[in-house]
Design an enzyme around this catalytic site. Structure first.
Site, PDB file in Angstrom:
ATOM      1  N   GLU A  58      31.462 -65.820  63.093  1.00 32.15           N
ATOM      2  CA  GLU A  58      30.919 -64.372  62.615  1.00 32.15           C
ATOM      3  C   GLU A  58      31.448 -63.269  63.012  1.00 32.15           C
ATOM      4  O   GLU A  58      31.740 -62.376  62.274  1.00 32.15           O
ATOM      5  CB  GLU A  58      29.158 -64.358  63.153  1.00 32.15           C
ATOM      6  CG  GLU A  58      28.755 -62.998  62.770  1.00 32.15           C
ATOM      7  CD  GLU A  58      27.290 -62.825  63.240  1.00 32.15           C
ATOM      8  OE1 GLU A  58      26.899 -63.608  64.379  1.00 32.15           O
ATOM      9  OE2 GLU A  58      26.475 -62.234  62.829  1.00 32.15           O
ATOM     10  N   HIS A  69      34.804 -51.419  55.298  1.00 32.11           N
ATOM     11  CA  HIS A  69      33.823 -50.408  55.298  1.00 32.11           C
ATOM     12  C   HIS A  69      34.734 -49.111  55.993  1.00 32.11           C
ATOM     13  O   HIS A  69      34.388 -48.034  55.813  1.00 32.11           O
ATOM     14  CB  HIS A  69      32.606 -50.719  56.088  1.00 32.11           C
ATOM     15  CG  HIS A  69      31.989 -51.706  55.192  1.00 32.11           C
ATOM     16  ND1 HIS A  69      30.887 -51.452  55.031  1.00 32.11           N
ATOM     17  CD2 HIS A  69      32.404 -52.750  54.600  1.00 32.11           C
ATOM     18  CE1 HIS A  69      30.242 -52.534  54.351  1.00 32.11           C
ATOM     19  NE2 HIS A  69      31.218 -53.389  53.928  1.00 32.11           N
ATOM     20  N   ASP A  70      35.625 -49.624  57.115  1.00 34.59           N
ATOM     21  CA  ASP A  70      36.269 -47.994  57.584  1.00 34.59           C
ATOM     22  C   ASP A  70      37.406 -47.580  56.859  1.00 34.59           C
ATOM     23  O   ASP A  70      37.220 -46.457  56.378  1.00 34.59           O
ATOM     24  CB  ASP A  70      36.965 -48.526  58.795  1.00 34.59           C
ATOM     25  CG  ASP A  70      37.667 -47.673  59.681  1.00 34.59           C
ATOM     26  OD1 ASP A  70      36.947 -46.441  60.130  1.00 34.59           O
ATOM     27  OD2 ASP A  70      38.681 -47.735  60.122  1.00 34.59           O
ATOM     28  N   SER A  87      37.198 -44.339  62.036  1.00 32.31           N
ATOM     29  CA  SER A  87      36.094 -43.365  62.007  1.00 32.31           C
ATOM     30  C   SER A  87      34.413 -43.971  62.002  1.00 32.31           C
ATOM     31  O   SER A  87      33.809 -43.592  62.554  1.00 32.31           O
ATOM     32  CB  SER A  87      36.200 -42.364  60.930  1.00 32.31           C
ATOM     33  OG  SER A  87      35.785 -43.265  59.582  1.00 32.31           O
ATOM     34  N   HIS A 192      35.481 -62.690  50.977  1.00 32.50           N
ATOM     35  CA  HIS A 192      34.170 -63.228  50.774  1.00 32.50           C
ATOM     36  C   HIS A 192      34.258 -64.666  50.914  1.00 32.50           C
ATOM     37  O   HIS A 192      33.206 -65.685  50.736  1.00 32.50           O
ATOM     38  CB  HIS A 192      33.561 -62.811  49.252  1.00 32.50           C
ATOM     39  CG  HIS A 192      32.850 -61.353  49.736  1.00 32.50           C
ATOM     40  ND1 HIS A 192      32.526 -60.786  48.649  1.00 32.50           N
ATOM     41  CD2 HIS A 192      33.083 -60.679  50.578  1.00 32.50           C
ATOM     42  CE1 HIS A 192      31.960 -59.588  48.968  1.00 32.50           C
ATOM     43  NE2 HIS A 192      32.456 -59.442  50.220  1.00 32.50           N
ATOM     44  N   ASP A 210      30.389 -68.915  50.144  1.00 30.55           N
ATOM     45  CA  ASP A 210      30.916 -70.233  49.662  1.00 30.55           C
ATOM     46  C   ASP A 210      30.528 -71.589  50.602  1.00 30.55           C
ATOM     47  O   ASP A 210      30.131 -71.093  51.744  1.00 30.55           O
ATOM     48  CB  ASP A 210      32.257 -70.213  49.184  1.00 30.55           C
ATOM     49  CG  ASP A 210      33.376 -70.287  50.651  1.00 30.55           C
ATOM     50  OD1 ASP A 210      32.679 -70.392  51.734  1.00 30.55           O
ATOM     51  OD2 ASP A 210      34.624 -70.196  50.318  1.00 30.55           O
TER      52      ASP A 210
END
Ligand code: HEM
Ligand SMILES: *[C@@H]1O[C@H](CO)[C@@H](O)[C@H](O)[C@H]1NC(C)=O
Ligand SMILES: *[C@@H]1O[C@H](CO)[C@@H](O)[C@H](O)[C@H]1NC(C)=O
Length: 356
Positions: A58, A69-70, A87, A192, A210
């Site tokens: 994880e 996402h950053d 950030s 993913h 998956d």
């Protein structure tokens, strides 16, 4: 600690003058092209033992996710953040409140004290950390990895991170605004392959995308091409087309990318060629980690990123009970070949990714 290690480094000039990069021998004997990389050897080792616990689990997965996402807090037009700058941790009070960052707080809570203890910036913790995370996932390529990011100066605004219920056009437009074409988007989605969801359907937390979430293989591309089933029950996901494999979760956006005429052939090309997928992912991921950064201010420390073990299989397979007949063909120019084999045995439920 940072400076003590630095002092232990001996610098030797290249024997043939300026054309040869200076080499440095780190205190553990590793020879690197820039002494700065010596400082990241103990950081790498602490990442592996303390944050990732030696597995493609994880925390390794979440570190690759936070890197996206950053970095995606960026726009070529300006005004949407400074990209891969840390950030998302520096300004977490702002950025982690955004809906699309739900669940990111868990890994941010690990990386913030880790970066502080190690004396590195949040940006380096995230993007160097993502490369180290990938090295634990069999089949993952080595991603070109730079260090030396400064502190973030502004937060990204809301709306930079794609939502899995957004239409393909909106996601491609957002990604293009950040500098990524549709082929690069599909290449990035190889991530993913080592992923699970918590927030989209909380009743089935840790359900993977998956059947092999601890391996950076191309199963996700094949399995998302399988004809789906309607989501069971009468909750908020009623009517969604979901993975036909019990225990596996399909993001609506992944299902749509596999079937959209702009992206279906690239998607299928990765289902059929794991080496191609790894190569294109490495290029796109390296680019993502430099979004908004100037490499003139950074140091390339790729040489200290370990090479992941090979994936157990070099080709995708049909999970038990599935065959070529279950492929929902979308690429108009190449039929899915009937050469891939089916895993032996009875259909089993895809196991959840354990919490770390
Ligand atoms: C482009 C559109 C994308 C969408 C809509 C999307 C959406 C999502 C969603 C909804 C989750 C589940 C989060 C949760 O519920 O816990 C997820 C997980 C994940 N995503 Fe994406 N994603 C996209 C692209 C990417 C990219 C470009 C990367 C990295 C290069 C990435 C890496 C990951 C990883 C590694 C996870 C698993 C995290 C974990 O298991 O802890 N995603 N994504
Ligand atoms: C970044 O911020 C930290 C914590 O506030 C500080 O110790 C460090 O010196 C800053 N680094 C730079 C390069 O400004
Ligand atoms: C459908 O929803 C109702 C309440 O909204 C619930 O009582 C019922 O158990 C649900 N049925 C199924 C099959 O999920």
């Amino acid at each position: 600690m940072f400076f003590a290690l630095f002092a232990a480094v001996s610098i030797s000039a290249g024997a043939f003058g300026a054309a040869v990069a200076p080499r440095a021998t780190c205190s553990d004997g590793t020879v690197v092209s820039n002494a700065v990389c010596c400082n990241f050897i103990p950081v790498r080792d602490a990442f592996i033992s303390d944050v990732f616990e030696g597995t493609c689990g994880e925390n390794a997965h979440s570190t690759v996710r936070i890197a996206f996402h950053d970095a995606i807090g960026f726009s070529k037009a300006g005004g949407k953040g400074n990209g891969a700058d840390g950030s998302i941790i520096q300004f977490e009070d702002t950025e982690l409140a955004f809906e699309a960052n739900a669940g990111i707080d868990e890994i941010a809570d690990e990386l913030r004290p880790f970066a502080q203890q190690q004396g590195i910036s949040f940006g380096d913790a995230i993007h160097f950390g993502s490369s180290v995370a990938l090295s634990l996932c069999p089949g993952a390529p080595v991603v070109q990895t730079f260090v030396g990011r400064g502190n973030a100066t502004i937060p990204a605004p809301d709306g930079t991170v794609p939502d899995p219920f957004d239409p393909v056009t909106s996601i491609l437009n957002r990604m293009a605004d950040a500098g990524f074409n549709s082929d690069e988007v599909i290449a990035l989605l190889a991530s993913h392959s080592i992923a699970a969801q918590d927030e989209i359907e909380p009743a089935i937390q840790r359900s993977p995308f998956d059947s092999t979430p601890a391996q950076f293989d191309n199963q996700v591309f094949l399995e998302v091409q399988l004809r789906g089933v309607l989501f069971p029950g009468n909750g908020s996901h009623q009517g969604e087309v979901q993975s036909p494999l019990p225990g596996e979760f399909r993001l609506q956006s992944d299902g749509a990318f596999a079937r959209d005429s702009r992206t279906a052939c690239t998607w299928q090309s990765f289902a059929l060629n794991q080496a191609l997928m790894a190569q294109k992912f490495a290029a796109a991921m390296g680019k993502l980690s430099l979004t908004g950064q100037n490499t003139a201010n950074l140091v390339d420390c790729t040489e200290i990123i370990p090479k992941a073990a090979p994936a157990p299989r070099s080709q995708a397979f049909f999970p038990a009970g599935k065959t070529h007949n279950d492929i929902e063909q979308a690429c108009a120019t190449q039929a899915f070949p009937s050469t891939l084999s089916t895993q032996a045995g009875a259909t089993t439920s895809v196991a959840r990714v354990p919490e770390q």
